[in-house]
Design an enzyme around this catalytic site. Structure first.
Site, mmCIF file in Angstrom:
data_model
loop_
_atom_site.group_PDB
_atom_site.id
_atom_site.type_symbol
_atom_site.label_atom_id
_atom_site.label_comp_id
_atom_site.label_asym_id
_atom_site.label_seq_id
_atom_site.Cartn_x
_atom_site.Cartn_y
_atom_site.Cartn_z
ATOM 1 N N LYS A 168 1.534 -1.144 0.313
ATOM 2 C CA LYS A 168 0.077 0.004 0.017
ATOM 3 C C LYS A 168 0.972 1.227 -0.430
ATOM 4 O O LYS A 168 1.030 1.836 1.017
ATOM 5 C CB LYS A 168 -1.152 -0.052 1.002
ATOM 6 C CG LYS A 168 -2.542 0.687 0.568
ATOM 7 C CD LYS A 168 -3.514 0.191 1.656
ATOM 8 C CE LYS A 168 -4.492 1.178 1.803
ATOM 9 N NZ LYS A 168 -5.678 1.010 0.799
HETATM 10 N N1 PMP Z 1 -7.096 -2.290 -4.103
HETATM 11 C C1 PMP Z 1 -6.979 -1.080 -4.155
HETATM 12 C C2 PMP Z 1 -5.844 -0.503 -4.683
HETATM 13 C C3 PMP Z 1 -7.140 -0.361 -2.393
HETATM 14 O O1 PMP Z 1 -6.387 0.793 -2.867
HETATM 15 C C4 PMP Z 1 -7.464 -0.887 -1.855
HETATM 16 C C5 PMP Z 1 -7.818 -0.521 -0.588
HETATM 17 N N2 PMP Z 1 -7.049 -0.870 0.488
HETATM 18 C C6 PMP Z 1 -8.329 -2.246 -1.872
HETATM 19 C C7 PMP Z 1 -7.623 -2.981 -3.439
HETATM 20 C C8 PMP Z 1 -8.583 -3.475 -0.623
HETATM 21 O O2 PMP Z 1 -7.710 -3.597 0.061
HETATM 22 P P1 PMP Z 1 -8.240 -4.038 1.848
HETATM 23 O O3 PMP Z 1 -9.525 -4.422 1.575
HETATM 24 O O4 PMP Z 1 -7.140 -4.042 2.922
HETATM 25 O O5 PMP Z 1 -9.114 -2.284 2.485
#
Ligand code: PMP
Length: 308
Positions: free
Chosen positions: A160
């Protein structure tokens, strides 16, 4: 000038709870190797109500922050437990009683090699979930972006990292410019990847299908959560495999899943309507169950919740 963040008076920065407008960093900082997390805490009993807050999936989120830091060469000078305490303190300092979004942010101090800024802003959000929530069934026209999702030999899609969000921002802007509500990326091989801030799940003949991690997706905590509870709790079969653009157009239902987007139904892709009913029946069932899990109503899944 006030820089108060989404109305939250307090945040946590490098060891203490401070007023958000005092959480300042020099304009001379470089931010390209920053990372972050997006975490939510929900009110117990009713996701649309008020009450005690529980953080959802703290451990996988904080573990992912550590992995993102490793990829970007950042060293976090706090323990995971210290950050949990910091998060609780910050939410409490703001006196929040309704759902809050928590976004730990880390980036290197350009002038002090090895040191980082660590900030935890928090702010209330409006959920799409919960009984008869009109936000859930709003129509959402999506398009396949002309931008491909960042490939893992260029940037780290599984981490992230803020840098990846330039990719998301371009796709979201393109979609808005063309009159769509959102964009879906293909990966550099041409298979379906994910949304600009959420993973994608499609439904075909009662099976939920989602692209693999190797399709340049973020390793989503929500996706992993769904892959666990769909078969175990709802008896819904799941498949993790590449999805072609054509399969997406021909799916019975599709929805985005993520901490921010929760369960976001998609009405159409490139103006091709998906399925016969909107929101689709499985999408609705999954969203309803997810809301119960988040509100601490599913006993066997309470281990996913950490009280604030
Ligand atoms: N893909 C992207 C590009 C994101 O920004 C997110 C949000 N964090 C997700 C997928 C979903 O991830 P998560 O379920 O961990 O929030």
């Amino acid at each position: 000038m006030s820089v108060a963040f989404h109305g939250a008076k307090y945040c946590w920065m490098n060891g203490e709870v401070i007023e958000t407008e005092k959480a300042l960093v020099s304009a001379m900082e470089s931010i390209h190797l920053g990372i972050f997390e997006g975490i939510k805490a929900y009110a117990e009993n009713d996701v649309l109500g008020e009450g005690r807050l529980n953080i959802f999936q703290w451990k996988p989120h904080i573990d992912r922050l550590w992995r993102s830091a490793a990829v970007c060469g950042l060293k976090i000078p706090y323990t995971k437990d210290e950050l949990l305490e910091a998060t609780k303190k910050t939410v409490k300092a703001n006196g929040f009683k309704t759902n809050v979004y928590i976004q730990p942010r880390v980036w290197p101090k350009a002038a002090v090699p090895g040191e980082v800024y660590f900030v935890i802003p928090v702010w209330p959000f409006e959920t799409l979930l919960g009984k008869n929530n009109p936000r859930f069934s709003r129509k959402r026209r999506s398009m396949i972006s002309s931008w491909r999702r960042v490939a893992s030999d260029a940037l780290p899609p599984q981490a992230k990292a803020w840098a990846n969000y330039a990719n998301s921002g371009l796709a979201a802007r393109e979609a808005a410019r063309l009159g769509y509500d959102g964009a879906i990326f293909l990966d550099n091989r041409g298979f379906v990847s994910e949304g600009t801030g959420a993973c994608l799940m499609t439904v075909r003949d009662g099976t939920v299908i989602t692209p693999p991690v190797t399709a340049s997706i973020l390793e989503s905590v929500t996706r992993n959560t769904f892959l666990k509870f769909l078969p175990e709790d709802l008896n819904i079969p799941v498949e993790v495999r590449d999805i072609t653009r054509v399969e997406l157009y021909a799916s019975d239902e599709a929805f985005l899943c993520g901490t921010g987007g929760e369960v976001t139904p998609i009405t159409s892709v490139d103006d091709i309507a998906l399925g016969e009913e909107y929101p689709g029946p499985l999408t609705k069932r999954i969203a309803e169950y997810y809301a119960e899990v988040l509100a601490s109503k599913v006993k066997k899944r309470r281990e996913w919740l950490t009280p604030v």
